[in-house]
Design a protein around this motif. Structure first.
Motif, PDB file in Angstrom:
ATOM      1  N   ALA A  72     -16.051 -66.771 -22.729  1.00 16.76           N
ATOM      2  CA  ALA A  72     -17.364 -66.265 -23.111  1.00 16.76           C
ATOM      3  C   ALA A  72     -17.957 -67.020 -24.295  1.00 16.76           C
ATOM      4  N   ILE A  73     -17.240 -68.023 -24.802  1.00 16.77           N
ATOM      5  CA  ILE A  73     -17.675 -68.743 -25.996  1.00 16.77           C
ATOM      6  C   ILE A  73     -18.189 -70.124 -25.617  1.00 16.77           C
ATOM      7  N   ASP A  74     -19.336 -70.486 -26.178  1.00 19.08           N
ATOM      8  CA  ASP A  74     -19.855 -71.842 -26.037  1.00 19.08           C
ATOM      9  C   ASP A  74     -19.265 -72.690 -27.171  1.00 19.08           C
ATOM     10  N   ILE A  75     -18.303 -73.534 -26.837  1.00 16.95           N
ATOM     11  CA  ILE A  75     -17.641 -74.360 -27.852  1.00 16.95           C
ATOM     12  C   ILE A  75     -18.430 -75.647 -28.009  1.00 16.95           C
ATOM     13  N   ARG A  76     -18.954 -75.840 -29.195  1.00 18.91           N
ATOM     14  CA  ARG A  76     -19.766 -77.029 -29.440  1.00 18.91           C
ATOM     15  C   ARG A  76     -18.885 -78.278 -29.439  1.00 18.91           C
ATOM     16  N   PRO A  77     -19.394 -79.394 -28.912  1.00 21.19           N
ATOM     17  CA  PRO A  77     -18.594 -80.634 -28.880  1.00 21.19           C
ATOM     18  C   PRO A  77     -18.118 -81.079 -30.260  1.00 21.19           C
ATOM     19  N   ASP A  78     -18.972 -80.919 -31.288  1.00 18.38           N
ATOM     20  CA  ASP A  78     -18.559 -81.369 -32.620  1.00 18.38           C
ATOM     21  C   ASP A  78     -17.418 -80.513 -33.170  1.00 18.38           C
ATOM     22  N   VAL A  79     -17.331 -79.248 -32.746  1.00 20.42           N
ATOM     23  CA  VAL A  79     -16.212 -78.393 -33.160  1.00 20.42           C
ATOM     24  C   VAL A  79     -14.966 -78.745 -32.367  1.00 20.42           C
ATOM     25  N   ALA A  80     -15.116 -78.922 -31.064  1.00 20.15           N
ATOM     26  CA  ALA A  80     -13.972 -79.270 -30.216  1.00 20.15           C
ATOM     27  C   ALA A  80     -13.316 -80.575 -30.664  1.00 20.15           C
ATOM     28  N   ASP A  81     -14.109 -81.496 -31.202  1.00 12.97           N
ATOM     29  CA  ASP A  81     -13.595 -82.810 -31.589  1.00 12.97           C
ATOM     30  C   ASP A  81     -13.029 -82.857 -33.003  1.00 12.97           C
ATOM     31  N   LEU A  82     -12.945 -81.674 -33.674  1.00 17.25           N
ATOM     32  CA  LEU A  82     -12.396 -81.662 -35.025  1.00 17.25           C
ATOM     33  C   LEU A  82     -10.926 -82.079 -35.037  1.00 17.25           C
ATOM     34  N   ILE A  83     -10.205 -81.822 -33.945  1.00 13.27           N
ATOM     35  CA  ILE A  83      -8.842 -82.333 -33.811  1.00 13.27           C
ATOM     36  C   ILE A  83      -8.741 -83.054 -32.467  1.00 13.27           C
ATOM     37  N   THR A  84      -7.805 -83.942 -32.366  1.00 11.73           N
ATOM     38  CA  THR A  84      -7.675 -84.754 -31.153  1.00 11.73           C
ATOM     39  C   THR A  84      -7.070 -83.935 -30.018  1.00 11.73           C
ATOM     40  N   VAL A 244     -19.025 -63.311 -32.227  1.00 14.23           N
ATOM     41  CA  VAL A 244     -18.229 -64.391 -32.826  1.00 14.23           C
ATOM     42  C   VAL A 244     -18.646 -64.589 -34.281  1.00 14.23           C
ATOM     43  N   LEU A 245     -19.938 -64.621 -34.521  1.00 12.10           N
ATOM     44  CA  LEU A 245     -20.423 -64.787 -35.895  1.00 12.10           C
ATOM     45  C   LEU A 245     -19.963 -63.640 -36.786  1.00 12.10           C
ATOM     46  N   GLY A 246     -19.917 -62.430 -36.216  1.00 10.29           N
ATOM     47  CA  GLY A 246     -19.531 -61.256 -36.986  1.00 10.29           C
ATOM     48  C   GLY A 246     -18.039 -60.997 -37.017  1.00 10.29           C
ATOM     49  N   ARG A 247     -17.231 -61.950 -36.450  1.00  9.23           N
ATOM     50  CA  ARG A 247     -15.773 -61.829 -36.414  1.00  9.23           C
ATOM     51  C   ARG A 247     -15.352 -60.509 -35.768  1.00  9.23           C
ATOM     52  N   MET A 248     -15.968 -60.212 -34.638  1.00  6.98           N
ATOM     53  CA  MET A 248     -15.684 -59.001 -33.889  1.00  6.98           C
ATOM     54  C   MET A 248     -14.895 -59.357 -32.630  1.00  6.98           C
ATOM     55  N   ASN A 249     -14.363 -58.350 -31.978  1.00  3.36           N
ATOM     56  CA  ASN A 249     -13.541 -58.552 -30.792  1.00  3.36           C
ATOM     57  C   ASN A 249     -14.442 -58.730 -29.579  1.00  3.36           C
ATOM     58  N   ILE A 250     -14.515 -59.965 -29.084  1.00  9.60           N
ATOM     59  CA  ILE A 250     -15.412 -60.267 -27.974  1.00  9.60           C
ATOM     60  C   ILE A 250     -14.956 -59.591 -26.687  1.00  9.60           C
ATOM     61  N   SER A 251     -13.653 -59.462 -26.503  1.00  8.02           N
ATOM     62  CA  SER A 251     -13.155 -58.910 -25.241  1.00  8.02           C
ATOM     63  C   SER A 251     -13.304 -57.397 -25.153  1.00  8.02           C
ATOM     64  N   GLU A 252     -13.553 -56.720 -26.286  1.00  6.36           N
ATOM     65  CA  GLU A 252     -13.702 -55.266 -26.288  1.00  6.36           C
ATOM     66  C   GLU A 252     -15.171 -54.886 -26.166  1.00  6.36           C
ATOM     67  N   ARG A 253     -15.508 -54.295 -25.019  1.00  7.07           N
ATOM     68  CA  ARG A 253     -16.895 -53.913 -24.770  1.00  7.07           C
ATOM     69  C   ARG A 253     -17.049 -52.414 -24.526  1.00  7.07           C
ATOM     70  N   ARG A 254     -15.960 -51.664 -24.716  1.00  8.60           N
ATOM     71  CA  ARG A 254     -15.985 -50.245 -24.368  1.00  8.60           C
ATOM     72  C   ARG A 254     -16.251 -49.332 -25.549  1.00  8.60           C
ATOM     73  N   VAL A 255     -16.082 -49.812 -26.758  1.00  8.60           N
ATOM     74  CA  VAL A 255     -16.249 -48.968 -27.944  1.00  8.60           C
ATOM     75  C   VAL A 255     -17.181 -49.665 -28.932  1.00  8.60           C
ATOM     76  N   PRO A 256     -17.848 -48.908 -29.800  1.00  6.45           N
ATOM     77  CA  PRO A 256     -18.700 -49.530 -30.829  1.00  6.45           C
ATOM     78  C   PRO A 256     -17.868 -50.375 -31.784  1.00  6.45           C
ATOM     79  N   GLN A 257     -18.481 -51.413 -32.305  1.00  8.53           N
ATOM     80  CA  GLN A 257     -17.821 -52.270 -33.287  1.00  8.53           C
ATOM     81  C   GLN A 257     -18.772 -52.567 -34.435  1.00  8.53           C
ATOM     82  N   ASP A 258     -18.203 -52.847 -35.592  1.00  7.66           N
ATOM     83  CA  ASP A 258     -18.976 -53.239 -36.772  1.00  7.66           C
ATOM     84  C   ASP A 258     -18.529 -54.618 -37.229  1.00  7.66           C
TER      85      ASP A 258
END
Length: 568
Positions: A72-84, A244-258
């Motif tokens: 579910a995450i769009d990984i930017r090429p510049d981030v993916a290339d931070l390590i080989t 992702v920006l809010g450091r929340m659990n992306i896979s959990e969609r059944r309960v409210p999150q902060d």
């Protein structure tokens, strides 16, 4: 030989205790994994003793890490290339998202946590781990440098025109130029949405999924308005990006999150957003509250107090002890009023502590605590701790129960200045609310110094407001006096390119009620809120309606706005 569940790794114990894996099968698998010099998690997955999802959830719970859906995450090429690619395969780690000096890193097997220092050394960034499913991580690692986080490479095809339908570039709405259907990343859309909201002085962003479309709304000057209706097909990716920006659990969609997002507006300014998600029948609704400390502490002169109200407030703050209460509905500006007072009191000579749920305004020099009832830190617990910390001034975000009220009043009676809020409609009702909570009348009368009830009214735009023609009979019914009608100038909203529906900004409407000796005796004698309100009128205290009428006389706001926020 493994003979007891106590010798298993923590996540294996969870799988056994939950009944996912039988004890005998777990014992045999752990022994075989050791014999084959294999990772226990890998062995469990390869032998189908648990699914990748079950393993990820168990690892996340055991190590206190978020579990996310990597697909579910769009990984930017510049981030993916931070390590080989070689490093990714060797370390079994995958960079997902970079934010300032931090790097979100995906792993499936907890033994890879020992490789985080290698990531820090290779990238110069501070890594923090999230758990993903073993098979999905393997698929991404096997893809090597061929995978990308762009909308196109992840199979998402959304044109600029589709994603920005009904969005305009002026101060009312958000627009992106249509470059003939050029595809746009969700990342860029979210960044533009947040930046535009900040520049437009928005207080909240609402992202709401429905059956056939999304609805994005801004709350401007207390009023919600629609600024975009993107297609529902982008809902999950838009929500995932924000989580992702809010450091929340992306896979959990059944309960409210902060969560909390820090957005870099420019080189000199960061803006925090408080994020909350809510599961609805069509997906997760997201509300983002903008927490701008600069705009929240605006100075007492700009709050909207009349001279007497301002004097009453500053006099109460100047006292070494006692309690100042601010009351009103959610969104009426209570926190700003309290922090304006704290800003006046915040000097090196004073020890100031606050307990809030959550902290919305960061103020250097003030010790701020987020209460968290889930881990046992309530307002009452924080207050007890404050009283052992040699405080001068204490701010309690809200008095919600008798225990918090009693500790707050005890602090106010023992040489501390206490500031707090309640949810009542008027200042007199606050006294009866405390009585109804069970606070003894004597304690109320001896500790409460000032009660401020408040509302926020929209300011008329100075560029387009115009004189309103209102019959005299209507003005009298509204509350104006007959002897002032001949000189009265009433204005109404029009609307122009420099405002929102004829209004720009907000101003406070206040009822500031110092607790006099007479009122204190009335409280001890069991007087109700109506009796106290009558006494306040005798002492020349303006109620909310009277204060609002004064703002109408001054041309600051309109009768329509006054009627919206006050009642007779």
């Amino acid at each position: 030989m493994v003979t007891s569940v106590s010798s298993f790794p923590g996540y294996v114990k969870q799988l056994v205790n939950s009944g996912t894996i039988e004890l005998e099968a777990a014992e045999r698998a752990v022994k075989e994994a050791h014999a084959n010099q294999s990772s226990i998690l890998e062995w469990f997955f390869r032998n189908r003793l648990a699914t990748a999802t079950e393993l990820a959830q168990a690892v996340g719970e055991e190590y206190g890490l978020s579990t996310i859906d990597i697909d579910a995450i769009d990984i930017r090429p510049d981030v993916a290339d931070l390590i080989t690619d070689d490093q990714k395969e060797r370390l079994k780690l995958l960079p997902l998202y970079r934010y300032e000096g931090f790097l979100m890193v995906a792993l499936a097997d907890p033994i890879c946590l020992t490789n985080m220092d290698d990531i820090k050394f290779a990238t110069g960034l501070q890594p923090y781990a999230v758990i993903v499913e073993y098979d999905k991580l393997g698929a991404h690692l096997n893809a090597g440098s061929g995978f990308s986080g762009s909308a196109a490479s992840s199979g998402m095809s959304v044109s600029t025109e589709a994603i920005t339908q009904n969005i305009a570039l002026d101060t009312q709405e958000l627009k992106q130029n249509d470059d003939g259907g050029e595809e746009i990343e969700i990342t860029g859309f979210v960044d533009k949405l947040l930046a535009h909201a900040i520049n437009s002085k928005v207080s909240d962003i609402h992202i709401e999924p429905y059956e056939k479309n999304l609805r994005i709304r801004y709350r401007v000057d207390g009023i919600l308005k629609v600024i975009a209706t993107p297609p529902i097909s982008i809902a999950s990716r838009l929500t995932s990006r924000i989580k992702v920006l809010g450091r929340m659990n992306i896979s959990e969609r059944r309960v409210p999150q902060d969560g909390r997002v820090r957005f870099k507006l420019n080189e000199k300014k960061n803006i925090d957003f408080r994020v909350n998600t809510l599961p609805t029948i069509y997906g997760e609704k997201v509300v983002m509250r903008i927490l701008d400390s600069d705009s929240a502490t605006i100075g007492i002169e700009k709050l909207g107090f009349d001279p007497k109200q301002q004097t009453d407030f500053t006099d109460a703050l100047a006292k070494p002890d006692g309690m100042v209460l601010v009351t009103g509905p959610t969104g009426s500006g209570k926190t700003v009023t309290l922090y304006t007072g704290l800003g006046m009191l915040n000097t090196p000579e004073r020890n100031i502590s606050t307990a809030e749920d959550p902290v919305e305004i960061n103020m250097p020099g003030v010790n701020q605590v987020n209460v968290n009832p889930r881990v046992g830190l309530t307002f009452a617990d924080a207050l007890r701790a404050f009283l052992r910390q040699d405080p001068d001034i204490i701010m309690v975000g809200e008095i919600r129960d008798l225990e918090t009220a009693e500790i707050s009043i005890k602090a106010a009676q023992t040489g501390h200045l206490v500031l707090s809020t309640l949810h009542t409609n008027s200042a007199p009702e606050t006294l009866t609310r405390l009585l109804n909570m069970g606070v003894p009348p004597f304690n109320i009368a001896s500790s409460v110094q000032l009660i401020i009830a408040q509302r926020l009214a929209r300011r008329l735009c100075e560029h387009c407001k115009k004189r309103a023609d209102i019959p005299e009979e209507a003005l009298l019914n509204i509350g104006f006096k007959e002897d002032e009608l001949s000189k009265l100038k009433i204005y109404e909203a029009v609307g122009c390119s420099k405002c929102s529906q004829g209004y720009k900004g907000r101003v406070g409407i206040y009822e500031a009620m110092p607790i006099s000796a007479v009122m204190g005796r009335m409280v001890m004698d069991g007087a109700n809120s109506l009796d106290i309100a009558d006494q306040a009128q005798k002492e020349g205290i303006k109620d909310l309606r009277q204060s609002g009428l004064e703002k109408v006389r001054q041309g600051v706001t309109s009768i329509t706005e006054l009627e919206r926020i006050t009642k007779d």
